[in-house]
Scaffold this active site. Structure first.
Site, PDB file in Angstrom:
ATOM      1  N   CYS A   1       1.512  -9.820  19.937  1.00  0.00           N
ATOM      2  CA  CYS A   1       0.719  -9.280  18.828  1.00  0.00           C
ATOM      3  C   CYS A   1       1.207  -9.919  17.537  1.00  0.00           C
ATOM      4  CB  CYS A   1       0.843  -7.760  18.739  1.00  0.00           C
ATOM      5  SG  CYS A   1       0.098  -7.120  17.208  1.00  0.00           S
TER       6      CYS A   1
ATOM      7  N   LYS B   1      -3.045  -2.344   6.575  1.00  0.00           N
ATOM      8  CA  LYS B   1      -3.935  -3.155   5.767  1.00  0.00           C
ATOM      9  C   LYS B   1      -5.390  -2.963   6.200  1.00  0.00           C
ATOM     10  CE  LYS B   1      -5.276  -7.717   4.772  1.00  0.00           C
ATOM     11  NZ  LYS B   1      -5.601  -8.928   5.488  1.00  0.00           N
TER      12      LYS B   1
ATOM     13  N   CYS C   1      -3.111  -4.236  21.153  1.00  0.00           N
ATOM     14  CA  CYS C   1      -1.801  -3.744  20.703  1.00  0.00           C
ATOM     15  C   CYS C   1      -1.959  -2.268  20.349  1.00  0.00           C
ATOM     16  CB  CYS C   1      -1.359  -4.532  19.467  1.00  0.00           C
ATOM     17  SG  CYS C   1      -0.076  -3.678  18.519  1.00  0.00           S
TER      18      CYS C   1
ATOM     19  N   HIS D   1      -1.686  -1.914  16.314  1.00  0.00           N
ATOM     20  CA  HIS D   1      -2.750  -2.491  15.476  1.00  0.00           C
ATOM     21  C   HIS D   1      -4.153  -2.294  16.038  1.00  0.00           C
ATOM     22  CE1 HIS D   1       0.827  -4.504  13.837  1.00  0.00           C
ATOM     23  NE2 HIS D   1       0.127  -4.505  12.726  1.00  0.00           N
TER      24      HIS D   1
ATOM     25  N   LYS E   1      -2.044   5.025  11.952  1.00  0.00           N
ATOM     26  CA  LYS E   1      -1.099   4.572  10.939  1.00  0.00           C
ATOM     27  C   LYS E   1      -1.847   3.834   9.833  1.00  0.00           C
ATOM     28  CE  LYS E   1       2.663   1.224  10.408  1.00  0.00           C
ATOM     29  NZ  LYS E   1       2.276  -0.160  10.287  1.00  0.00           N
TER      30      LYS E   1
ATOM     31  N   HIS F   1       0.846  -1.203   0.000  1.00  0.00           N
ATOM     32  CA  HIS F   1       0.000   0.000   0.000  1.00  0.00           C
ATOM     33  C   HIS F   1       0.877   1.247   0.000  1.00  0.00           C
ATOM     34  CE1 HIS F   1       0.753   0.487   4.298  1.00  0.00           C
ATOM     35  NE2 HIS F   1       0.226  -0.699   4.566  1.00  0.00           N
TER      36      HIS F   1
ATOM     37  N   HIS G   1       4.016   1.329   2.367  1.00  0.00           N
ATOM     38  CA  HIS G   1       5.199   0.568   1.941  1.00  0.00           C
ATOM     39  C   HIS G   1       5.918   1.304   0.810  1.00  0.00           C
ATOM     40  CE1 HIS G   1       2.294  -2.738   3.216  1.00  0.00           C
ATOM     41  NE2 HIS G   1       3.221  -2.741   4.149  1.00  0.00           N
TER      42      HIS G   1
ATOM     43  N   CYS H   1       2.319  -7.389  14.808  1.00  0.00           N
ATOM     44  CA  CYS H   1       3.701  -6.895  14.972  1.00  0.00           C
ATOM     45  C   CYS H   1       4.692  -8.046  14.996  1.00  0.00           C
ATOM     46  CB  CYS H   1       3.870  -6.148  16.292  1.00  0.00           C
ATOM     47  SG  CYS H   1       2.971  -4.610  16.423  1.00  0.00           S
TER      48      CYS H   1
HETATM   49  N1  MSP Z   1       8.472  -7.452   8.026  1.00  0.00           N
HETATM   50  C1  MSP Z   1       8.678  -6.368   8.912  1.00  0.00           C
HETATM   51  C2  MSP Z   1       9.989  -5.688   8.656  1.00  0.00           C
HETATM   52  C3  MSP Z   1      11.198  -6.540   8.764  1.00  0.00           C
HETATM   53  S1  MSP Z   1      12.654  -5.690   8.391  1.00  0.00           S
HETATM   54  C4  MSP Z   1      13.877  -6.703   8.834  1.00  0.00           C
HETATM   55  C5  MSP Z   1       7.540  -5.367   8.748  1.00  0.00           C
HETATM   56  N2  MSP Z   1       6.906  -5.399   7.580  1.00  0.00           N
HETATM   57  S2  MSP Z   1       5.683  -4.460   7.141  1.00  0.00           S
HETATM   58  O1  MSP Z   1       5.138  -5.003   5.931  1.00  0.00           O
HETATM   59  O2  MSP Z   1       4.787  -4.283   8.232  1.00  0.00           O
HETATM   60  O3  MSP Z   1       6.301  -3.134   6.672  1.00  0.00           O
HETATM   61  C6  MSP Z   1       6.855  -2.262   7.539  1.00  0.00           C
HETATM   62  C7  MSP Z   1       7.369  -1.034   6.853  1.00  0.00           C
HETATM   63  O4  MSP Z   1       6.507  -0.542   5.827  1.00  0.00           O
HETATM   64  C8  MSP Z   1       7.407   0.091   7.854  1.00  0.00           C
HETATM   65  O5  MSP Z   1       8.503   0.015   8.686  1.00  0.00           O
HETATM   66  C9  MSP Z   1       7.473   1.268   6.936  1.00  0.00           C
HETATM   67  O6  MSP Z   1       8.766   1.389   6.424  1.00  0.00           O
HETATM   68  C10 MSP Z   1       6.493   0.860   5.853  1.00  0.00           C
HETATM   69  N3  MSP Z   1       5.137   1.275   6.205  1.00  0.00           N
HETATM   70  C11 MSP Z   1       4.051   0.477   6.403  1.00  0.00           C
HETATM   71  N4  MSP Z   1       2.978   1.249   6.709  1.00  0.00           N
HETATM   72  C12 MSP Z   1       3.347   2.537   6.730  1.00  0.00           C
HETATM   73  C13 MSP Z   1       2.693   3.740   6.903  1.00  0.00           C
HETATM   74  N5  MSP Z   1       1.414   3.812   7.160  1.00  0.00           N
HETATM   75  N6  MSP Z   1       3.421   4.876   6.785  1.00  0.00           N
HETATM   76  C14 MSP Z   1       4.748   4.868   6.476  1.00  0.00           C
HETATM   77  N7  MSP Z   1       5.413   3.740   6.312  1.00  0.00           N
HETATM   78  C15 MSP Z   1       4.758   2.562   6.467  1.00  0.00           C
HETATM   79  O7  MSP Z   1       7.309  -4.615   9.655  1.00  0.00           O
END
Ligand code: MSP
Length: 535
Positions: free
Chosen positions: A136, A315, A161, A164, A312, A27, A30, A139
């Site tokens: 969680c 999903k 959490c 979330h 935040k 999304h 990411h 997380c």
């Molecule tokens: N799989 C773990 C990360 C492991 S790294 C060794 C994880 N994945 S995640 O799919 O949840 O993605 C996390 C990352 O996506 C966040 O740290 C950030 O960089 C980015 N983001 C996900 N949602 C976000 C927002 N709403 N806003 C900004 N960045 C975001 O955690």
């Protein structure tokens, strides 16, 4: 003390994104981190540095396992499908130039993870114990009681959490533990000696306070499910998904398989992370590296969150807007530009169509796009499309030259060093504004009416100055908007003389007079079409 990336001479400038959970399609959040990393690495490439940009996917753990189960497929089938049909195509669509894409289910990763953990075990860093606490799955993390929220409404009576806002689960397991608690003092010493290690300042303070309170040992295995890398000495356990995931930064660049390559690349100069996963990167990861005698990364840079309705973006609370919907309307380059331009890196920000449209129209279409099309049109009209010589340069032109030098310095410091994308982009757009102001004052369309040789020399000088300014803008904005810079480069007729725009050096961008007299300037494609024409 472990060496940081910048202390090592011929090492690649190595930047990583988090590896993303593939429980669903990517999304806006990411894409935000991934675009930032792409701009940063393109910037450093244009500094002439050797660069390595890594992204990938985190495919083990309960969260992925449950999603796959709910969809009636195996976890690996689920990941294969999402990686190939959603993640990789989006990065390609957004023009992300990553050098590698690592999946934690790949053998090149799993085997090295086992070796790393075995090494820690052999060194006496890991012991067996039991744990009970709230977990969680979103997380993939044990929580402390203190940070949990009281549930309301459908979750009344349950603990939630804080990230979330979903109920945690009570887990009780026999686990293996990493002696994280022993690393507190060494970590604090590292933060102290390397104030740049955690960025921004607020993130650094949060981590320092957290570590000062004392660290607990970390459970690094799970035994109630099996979707993960098996613990080498006890195959009833799988390695905790975060230990597995963090190691991607090492396994992807040759840890345990290609020592020479590993030394050329590792450690990362910058780990880009969302602030939600800061502690994993600024506490656990460096402690793991210390425990195994490996060097620490240069910087952990936490970006803020893209928010929806005060929470935040995730999903479960998506805006309903996909990156592709925005690129369809605004174009890929404007999309890459917008989030970095509009939100101070490190701070939270929200997206709105209105703000995006307003900035697109004023800065991209009116300021930048118009400047490019006006200059090309005038060189066409008054000089038959051949770039004329600036024979009559004076004070006004010198001010433009000076303005460019300032913009280059500032953009390079802010983007290249400070990861202040918004400030760096603003420096270039201030210069665009200055050139627009210069044209308004010099009014070449009026000068053109006078056929005297003096006036014609002035006209040539004004248009050369504007075109040469655009040459520099194309170079400086190429990391952010590569397609647009390519179009502008073509329209300026620069490539036959200077080579591709992506090969122009940032440090050389302010050197005046690179666009040769006689270059063929053409009115190329409109850089930023009016929005209403697009749908
Ligand atoms: N799989 C773990 C990360 C492991 S790294 C060794 C994880 N994945 S995640 O799919 O949840 O993605 C996390 C990352 O996506 C966040 O740290 C950030 O960089 C980015 N983001 C996900 N949602 C976000 C927002 N709403 N806003 C900004 N960045 C975001 O955690």
């Amino acid at each position: 003390m472990a060496a940081t990336g910048s202390e090592q001479g011929s090492k690649a400038y190595y930047v990583t994104t988090p590896i993303y959970y593939v429980n669903d399609a990517p999304h806006l959040g990411h894409a935000y981190t991934t675009v930032a990393g792409d701009v940063l690495t393109r910037w450093h490439r244009q500094r002439g540095e050797k660069v390595w940009y890594l992204t990938g996917t985190d495919e083990h753990g309960q969260k992925i396992m449950r999603t796959a189960e709910a969809n009636g497929v195996s976890p690996l089938e689920w990941c294969d499908k999402l990686v190939e049909e959603a993640w990789k195509p989006l990065w390609e669509h957004l023009d992300i130039k990553n050098d590698d894409f690592i999946r934690t289910t790949e053998k090149r990763h799993t085997e090295r993870v086992r070796e790393f953990v075995q090494d820690l075990y052999d060194k006496g860093e890991i012991y067996q114990g039991g744990y009970e606490g709230p977990y969680c799955v979103g997380c993939e993390e044990y929580k402390t009681y203190g940070e949990l929220l009281e549930g309301e409404g459908e979750f009344a009576g349950q603990k939630l959490c804080p990230i979330h806002r979903a109920p945690v689960e009570m887990l009780q397991e026999e686990n293996y533990f990493f002696k994280l608690s022993e690393y507190g003092p060494k970590l604090l010493e590292h933060y102290e000696q390397h104030p740049e290690f955690i960025q921004p300042e607020s993130a650094r303070n949060e981590v320092v306070n957290f570590v000062r309170q004392g660290l607990e040992d970390l459970s690094i295995s799970r035994s109630t499910f099996d979707w993960g890398v098996k613990v080498p000495w006890d195959d009833k356990h799988v390695i905790y998904v975060w230990i597995d995931a963090l190691l991607n930064y090492a396994t992807a660049v040759g840890y345990g398989s290609d020592q020479e390559r590993f030394e050329r690349t590792f450690p990362a100069d910058v780990h880009l992370v969302g602030k939600d996963i800061l502690r994993f990167h600024a506490v656990i990861w460096p402690a793991m590296l210390m425990a195994n005698g490996l060097p620490l990364p240069g910087k952990i840079a936490a970006n803020g969150w893209l928010m929806v309705g005060g929470e935040k973006m995730s999903k479960s609370n998506l805006t309903g807007i996909s990156p592709q919907q925005l690129t369809e309307h605004f174009g890929v380059d404007a999309y890459r530009w917008y989030f970095l331009r509009a939100i101070a890196f490190g701070q939270d920000g929200s997206f709105s169509w209105e703000d995006f449209s307003a900035r697109y129209t004023s800065e991209l279409a009116n300021d930048y796009g118009n400047l490019a099309s006006r200059v090309a049109a005038m060189v066409g009209k008054y000089f038959g499309g051949t770039l004329p010589e600036a024979k009559a340069a004076g004070e006004a032109e010198q001010a433009v030259v000076d303005g460019l030098a300032k913009a280059v310095d500032e953009a390079d410091r802010r983007i290249g060093e400070e990861l202040d994308f918004s400030g760096g982009i603003a420096a270039v757009f201030d210069f665009v504004k200055q050139v627009n102001g210069y044209l308004t004052e010099q009014a070449p369309w009026k000068v053109a009416k006078d056929e005297s040789p003096e006036a014609q020399a002035r006209l040539a000088t004004i248009l050369y100055t504007a075109a040469e300014s655009l040459r520099a803008c194309a170079v400086l904005l190429n990391p952010v908007m590569p397609e647009t810079s390519g179009k502008l480069w073509d329209s300026l007729g620069a490539e036959p003389h200077l080579g591709p725009v992506s090969e122009q050096r940032v440090g050389d961008a302010a050197r005046w007079g690179q666009l040769p007299v006689g270059a063929t300037v053409t009115k190329g494609a409109v850089l930023f079409p009016r929005l209403e024409e697009q749908k």
